[in-house]
Motif scaffolding. Structure first.
Motif, PDB file in Angstrom:
ATOM      1  N   HIS A 202      -8.078   9.761   2.351  1.00 51.21           N
ATOM      2  CA  HIS A 202      -8.061   9.958   0.913  1.00 51.21           C
ATOM      3  C   HIS A 202      -8.865   8.858   0.215  1.00 51.21           C
ATOM      4  O   HIS A 202      -9.034   7.763   0.755  1.00 51.21           O
ATOM      5  CB  HIS A 202      -6.613   9.948   0.405  1.00 51.21           C
ATOM      6  CG  HIS A 202      -5.774  11.026   1.012  1.00 51.21           C
ATOM      7  ND1 HIS A 202      -5.734  12.303   0.496  1.00 51.21           N
ATOM      8  CD2 HIS A 202      -4.981  11.036   2.114  1.00 51.21           C
ATOM      9  CE1 HIS A 202      -4.936  13.048   1.243  1.00 51.21           C
ATOM     10  NE2 HIS A 202      -4.462  12.308   2.236  1.00 51.21           N
ATOM     11  N   PRO A 203      -9.360   9.138  -0.978  1.00 50.27           N
ATOM     12  CA  PRO A 203     -10.098   8.105  -1.712  1.00 50.27           C
ATOM     13  C   PRO A 203      -9.250   6.863  -1.936  1.00 50.27           C
ATOM     14  O   PRO A 203      -8.032   6.942  -2.138  1.00 50.27           O
ATOM     15  CB  PRO A 203     -10.438   8.790  -3.048  1.00 50.27           C
ATOM     16  CG  PRO A 203     -10.351  10.246  -2.771  1.00 50.27           C
ATOM     17  CD  PRO A 203      -9.291  10.409  -1.739  1.00 50.27           C
TER      18      PRO A 203
ATOM     19  N   GLU B 234      -7.038   5.426   6.814  1.00 51.18           N
ATOM     20  CA  GLU B 234      -6.523   6.449   5.906  1.00 51.18           C
ATOM     21  C   GLU B 234      -7.431   6.687   4.708  1.00 51.18           C
ATOM     22  O   GLU B 234      -7.176   7.592   3.906  1.00 51.18           O
ATOM     23  CB  GLU B 234      -5.132   6.047   5.391  1.00 51.18           C
ATOM     24  CG  GLU B 234      -4.112   5.745   6.473  1.00 51.18           C
ATOM     25  CD  GLU B 234      -4.051   4.257   6.828  1.00 51.18           C
ATOM     26  OE1 GLU B 234      -3.028   3.843   7.414  1.00 51.18           O
ATOM     27  OE2 GLU B 234      -5.025   3.525   6.504  1.00 51.18           O
ATOM     28  N   VAL B 235      -8.472   5.866   4.554  1.00 49.19           N
ATOM     29  CA  VAL B 235      -9.341   5.936   3.374  1.00 49.19           C
ATOM     30  C   VAL B 235     -10.629   6.664   3.723  1.00 49.19           C
ATOM     31  O   VAL B 235     -11.289   6.346   4.718  1.00 49.19           O
ATOM     32  CB  VAL B 235      -9.644   4.522   2.831  1.00 49.19           C
ATOM     33  CG1 VAL B 235     -10.646   4.585   1.686  1.00 49.19           C
ATOM     34  CG2 VAL B 235      -8.343   3.863   2.363  1.00 49.19           C
TER      35      VAL B 235
ATOM     36  N   ALA C 239       0.835  -1.192   0.000  1.00 47.11           N
ATOM     37  CA  ALA C 239       0.000   0.000   0.000  1.00 47.11           C
ATOM     38  C   ALA C 239       0.874   1.248   0.000  1.00 47.11           C
ATOM     39  O   ALA C 239       1.953   1.271   0.606  1.00 47.11           O
ATOM     40  CB  ALA C 239      -0.933   0.029   1.211  1.00 47.11           C
ATOM     41  N   ALA C 240       0.401   2.283  -0.701  1.00 48.88           N
ATOM     42  CA  ALA C 240       1.052   3.582  -0.723  1.00 48.88           C
ATOM     43  C   ALA C 240      -0.017   4.641  -0.526  1.00 48.88           C
ATOM     44  O   ALA C 240      -1.148   4.489  -1.001  1.00 48.88           O
ATOM     45  CB  ALA C 240       1.786   3.805  -2.050  1.00 48.88           C
TER      46      ALA C 240
ATOM     47  N   HIS D 165      -0.790  11.622  -5.985  1.00 42.08           N
ATOM     48  CA  HIS D 165      -1.858  12.495  -6.477  1.00 42.08           C
ATOM     49  C   HIS D 165      -3.050  12.528  -5.527  1.00 42.08           C
ATOM     50  O   HIS D 165      -4.099  13.083  -5.873  1.00 42.08           O
ATOM     51  CB  HIS D 165      -2.299  12.040  -7.867  1.00 42.08           C
ATOM     52  CG  HIS D 165      -1.257  12.265  -8.919  1.00 42.08           C
ATOM     53  ND1 HIS D 165      -1.098  13.468  -9.589  1.00 42.08           N
ATOM     54  CD2 HIS D 165      -0.293  11.444  -9.405  1.00 42.08           C
ATOM     55  CE1 HIS D 165      -0.104  13.369 -10.437  1.00 42.08           C
ATOM     56  NE2 HIS D 165       0.407  12.150 -10.354  1.00 42.08           N
ATOM     57  N   GLY D 166      -2.898  11.927  -4.354  1.00 44.72           N
ATOM     58  CA  GLY D 166      -3.921  12.062  -3.324  1.00 44.72           C
ATOM     59  C   GLY D 166      -4.808  10.858  -3.109  1.00 44.72           C
ATOM     60  O   GLY D 166      -5.954  11.016  -2.675  1.00 44.72           O
ATOM     61  N   TYR D 167      -4.269   9.646  -3.345  1.00 47.26           N
ATOM     62  CA  TYR D 167      -5.070   8.438  -3.204  1.00 47.26           C
ATOM     63  C   TYR D 167      -4.371   7.418  -2.314  1.00 47.26           C
ATOM     64  O   TYR D 167      -3.130   7.370  -2.259  1.00 47.26           O
ATOM     65  CB  TYR D 167      -5.335   7.804  -4.584  1.00 47.26           C
ATOM     66  CG  TYR D 167      -6.058   8.744  -5.508  1.00 47.26           C
ATOM     67  CD1 TYR D 167      -7.435   8.933  -5.421  1.00 47.26           C
ATOM     68  CD2 TYR D 167      -5.357   9.507  -6.452  1.00 47.26           C
ATOM     69  CE1 TYR D 167      -8.097   9.819  -6.252  1.00 47.26           C
ATOM     70  CE2 TYR D 167      -6.009  10.394  -7.283  1.00 47.26           C
ATOM     71  CZ  TYR D 167      -7.376  10.543  -7.172  1.00 47.26           C
ATOM     72  OH  TYR D 167      -8.027  11.433  -7.989  1.00 47.26           O
TER      73      TYR D 167
END
Length: 247
Positions: free
Chosen positions: A28-29, A119-120, A19-20, A54-56
């Protein structure tokens, strides 16, 4: 860019995963990313890190987990044409054993795990895939309308999914992008696939990336095409930007 390895509980044991995600402590989405048949390795992890930047929150499962943890097969640092036939011979039995039933069982586990991460953010997720992962992405999105807002597949075998293709596409509600390798799909095949997408009534883009061969996104293969990888980003990022809620 923070990264971590994780264990995802499935009906058939633990699936290891990479995971990143952004380094800002926020939510984040989520994006579920299926790799190609060669599995989780530095080239695939680099794509996940780039997307996370990019924000995911990007989750990359080892979908061959029933055969062991990553790496399921030993890979050279560079997968050249001299090494590819022997490696393909090793992974083809794994692909054949990865039945639709297993795909859908795992997809349920992956999505539950992804959306349960602290985090999601709440809301629908996206699913992306490369090579065989493109087909897994479509099957996951089709099985979870409402939970998956966007699906993208790159150099995947989605144009040749047999008689079940229309049934698969008919349940899609996600917006779709398919980026095909020129070596994988003829213009006639593309037209047939696009007619099936039209009949399914989904929003989509589907195109052959010029001059490409199968595997064009993977920097550790002879198929790698930097211009095509950039085109992949030019298509994927706007798709995610308009379908997933951020901020």
């Amino acid at each position: 860019m923070p990264t971590t390895t994780l264990q995802i509980p499935t009906e058939d044991g633990q699936a290891d995963a990479f995971a990143a995600f952004p380094d800002d402590g926020g939510r984040h989405p989520g994006v579920l990313m299926y790799g190609d048949a060669f599995g989780i390795r530095p080239a695939l992890c680099e794509i996940a890190r780039e997307l996370a930047g990019h924000g995911y929150y990007v989750l990359v499962p080892n979908f061959f987990h029933r055969h062991g943890p990553t790496p399921v097969v030993d890979l050279p640092a560079h997968i050249g044409e001299d090494a590819r036939p022997a490696l393909v011979a090793q992974v083809m039995p794994l692909i054949r054993a990865h039945t639709t039933e297993r795909v859908l069982s795992d997809a349920e586990a992956y999505l539950a795990f992804l959306t349960g991460r602290p985090e999601v953010s709440a809301g629908p997720v996206a699913v992306t895939g490369y090579c065989i992962g493109g087909l897994l992405a479509l099957r996951t999105a089709a099985a979870h309308p409402g939970r998956v807002a966007a699906v993208a597949g790159f150099h995947g075998p989605v144009g040749a999914d047999g008689p079940d293709r229309q049934r698969l596409l008919s349940t899609l509600t996600a917006e779709v992008h398919l980026g095909h390798a020129e070596s994988d799909l003829t213009p006639e095949d593309l037209g047939e696939l696009d007619r099936a997408l039209d009949a399914a009534g989904v929003g989509y883009t589907s195109e052959i990336y010029p001059g490409t061969v199968h595997g064009f996104t993977m920097s550790d293969t002879d198929a790698f095409d930097p211009a095509a990888l950039q085109l992949h980003w030019d298509r994927l990022l706007p798709l995610l930007g308009r379908t997933l809620t951020t901020g």
